[in-house]
Write an enzyme that holds these catalytic residues in place. Structure first.
Site: not given
Ligand code: NDP
Length: 503
Positions: A164, A262, A300, A482
């Site tokens: 995002n 996060e 988020c 963070e």
């Molecule tokens: P994901 O959880 O799908 O992915 C986040 C990252 O983790 C990506 O790089 C993804 O790779 C990677 N990933 C996925 N599966 C694994 C695994 N099993 N082991 C290690 N890494 C993995 O989230 P999104 O990218 O869909 O982002 C949206 C989500 O992020 C929302 O729920 C949002 O709320 C949260 N978010 C939270 C924030 C916060 O500060 N609390 C800020 C921004 C977003 P790939 O995409 O390549 O599969």
């Protein structure tokens, strides 16, 4: 970058590579297509990295870790500042690339994402160097002995970022890790790898020794999983969905690896009646529009539940509706666009399913809920993953729609009668990331803020960030914080030497 442009795209296609041990590597596995979600065209490819490629990156980071930890903090900080300067020098390219990769308005990428990526590096460079700051050694005296406390970098840090705010959030992890003396393996989302690649290109001549900064691309369940389970990884900082965070915590727990997670949220905006009076409603609605729909609701910290004191409900619904109707939805590359495309057609499908589920629970859609008319969009983006900002009402407290994160431009609005009711409803999900309170009554707003179970509460605003302040969530929104000294402390282990005082 290759010279050839894909038909319909607004840029040459980008051949993203892993950065390992100070050089770009040849792909060992397959390539993944990178899609511009607004134009629905391929704009590049990135490695679908194998576990072996990830292991090579961790290996490089591991070999470089002792030397980088011993590099004087002033030299580490200088490298970070050089990288910040390089992003700044190419800010237009970075902003345009991020807009293409994510579908976000270019004005947002230029004024928020990229400046923040730059300040992440500068901020942590300054903080790491600060005399008496979070990394400075210090001593405690008392009871006949002295405790000398030093902070030692943990070693290899895995930095995993979502799609995002791709560069903004990746650099929010890389910068403190490198400043604290950890070497890193960054893993951007495979959906949005482009600006991480631009960053990697520029990092080559900024003074990072080979292996200090590595970036691997690929799918989460393969590359991400390989990274978090590698025994040489000393700490994991992850931003993403709650389910992914849980999987990572489970995979890494047996090694007692330090983790900062996060995760998602289901943030409430509590609006008091005094914020809906004729002289205040404009400012309240303008602020709420940002909180609800910035980056197409894919932040988020976006609010997904508006709770408004009953006497202000009509005025607020009217003010939000008129603003939603006036939002300029369009080509992310048009400077005047205020609302772009969602991250992908499949994510739009998930958001549309959430709207359908809300209707099934009894929601009335006040505005939005559908895709914009294709004819209203510029030709380049007619097939894009657009969805109109959506406001719904009529749902009962505790409904499923108000429990699960949607992560799109969809919010519910409901009236409340007492502060305690608003607080209870705001706190009634499994999440606890952030909230906003809107009122001119400082005492009442502060009392409500104090009762909210979450990491951050903004009063009369949203996302105002002092980078020294900790940020993060509680409950299913995450673990750890963070920002500021919390971030530098995360990447460094205290080491204490106790000696008796002379004499
Ligand atoms: P994901 O959880 O799908 O992915 C986040 C990252 O983790 C990506 O790089 C993804 O790779 C990677 N990933 C996925 N599966 C694994 C695994 N099993 N082991 C290690 N890494 C993995 O989230 P999104 O990218 O869909 O982002 C949206 C989500 O992020 C929302 O729920 C949002 O709320 C949260 N978010 C939270 C924030 C916060 O500060 N609390 C800020 C921004 C977003 P790939 O995409 O390549 O599969």
């Amino acid at each position: 970058m290759q010279a050839t442009a894909t038909h319909g795209s607004a840029m040459a296609t980008m051949d993203v590579r892993n950065l390992v041990n100070g050089r770009f590597t040849e792909r060992q596995g397959a390539a993944l297509d990178v899609i511009d979600p607004a134009a629905q065209v391929r704009v590049g490819s990135c490695p679908d990295s194998t576990a072996r490629e990830v292991a090579e990156a961790v290996d490089a980071a591991h070999r470089a870790s002792t030397a980088w930890a011993r590099t004087p903090v002033a030299d580490r900080a200088a490298a970070l500042r050089r990288l910040a300067d390089r992003i700044e020098a190419d800010l237009d390219l970075f902003a345009r690339t991020e807009a293409i990769d994510t579908g976000k308005p270019i004005a947002l990428a230029r004024t928020v994402d990229m400046p923040r990526a730059i300040s992440n590096f500068r901020f942590f460079a300054d903080l790491a160097e600060e005399a008496g700051g979070p990394l400075a050694p210090h001593a405690l005296h008392g009871a006949g002995f002295t405790s000398a406390i030093a902070r030692r970098p943990l070693g290899v840090a895995a930095c995993i970022a979502p799609w995002n705010l791709p560069l903004y959030l990746l650099t929010w992890k890389l910068a403190p890790a490198l400043a604290a003396g950890c070497t890193v393996v960054g893993k951007p989302s495979e959906v949005t790898p482009l600006t991480a690649h631009l960053l990697a290109e520029r990092a080559l001549d900024c003074g990072f020794p080979a292996g200090a900064l590595n970036i691997v691309h690929g799918r989460g369940p393969v590359a991400g999983q390989a990274l978090v389970t590698d025994p040489r990884v000393a700490c994991i900082t992850f931003t993403g969905g709650t389910a992914t965070g849980e999987a990572i915590a489970r995979a890494a727990a047996p090694r007692f690896v330090r983790m900062a997670l996060e995760l998602g949220g289901k943030n409430a905006a509590i609006v008091l009646a005094d914020a809906c009076t004729p002289d205040r409603i404009g400012a309240t609605a303008d602020g709420l529009m940002r909180a609800l729909f910035s980056n197409q609701g894919q932040v988020c910290h976006c609010a997904e539940r508006v709770l408004v004191e009953r006497s202000g409900m009509d005025a607020l619904v009217e003010a939000l509706s008129s603003r939603i109707a006036a939002l300029r939805i369009g080509d992310p590359l048009d400077e005047s666009t205020q609302f772009g495309s969602l991250i992908s057609a499949s994510h739009r499908g998930k958001v549309e399913s959430a709207i359908a589920a809300a209707r099934a629970e009894g929601a009335q859609v006040i505005c939005g809920g559908t895709r914009p008319d294709a004819a209203s969009l510029p030709e380049r983006v007619r097939a894009g993953a657009f969805l109109r900002p959506t406001l719904m009402t009529g749902l009962p407290a505790g409904c499923r729609t108000d429990q699960e994160e949607i992560f799109g431009p969809v919010a519910t609005i409901a009236p409340f009668d007492t502060d305690n009711e608003a607080i209870a409803r705001a706190n009634s999900t499994r999440f606890g990331l952030s909230a906003t309170v809107w009122s001119c009554d400082c005492t009442r707003a502060a009392r409500i803020a104090d009762a909210l179970v979450c990491g951050t509460v903004w009063i009369n605003g949203w996302m105002a960030r002092d980078l020294r302040a900790p940020i993060g969530g509680v409950r299913a929104s995450g673990l750890g914080r963070e920002g500021g000294s919390e971030a530098l402390h995360f990447f460094a282990e205290p080491h204490v030497v106790v000696t008796p005082d002379a004499g």
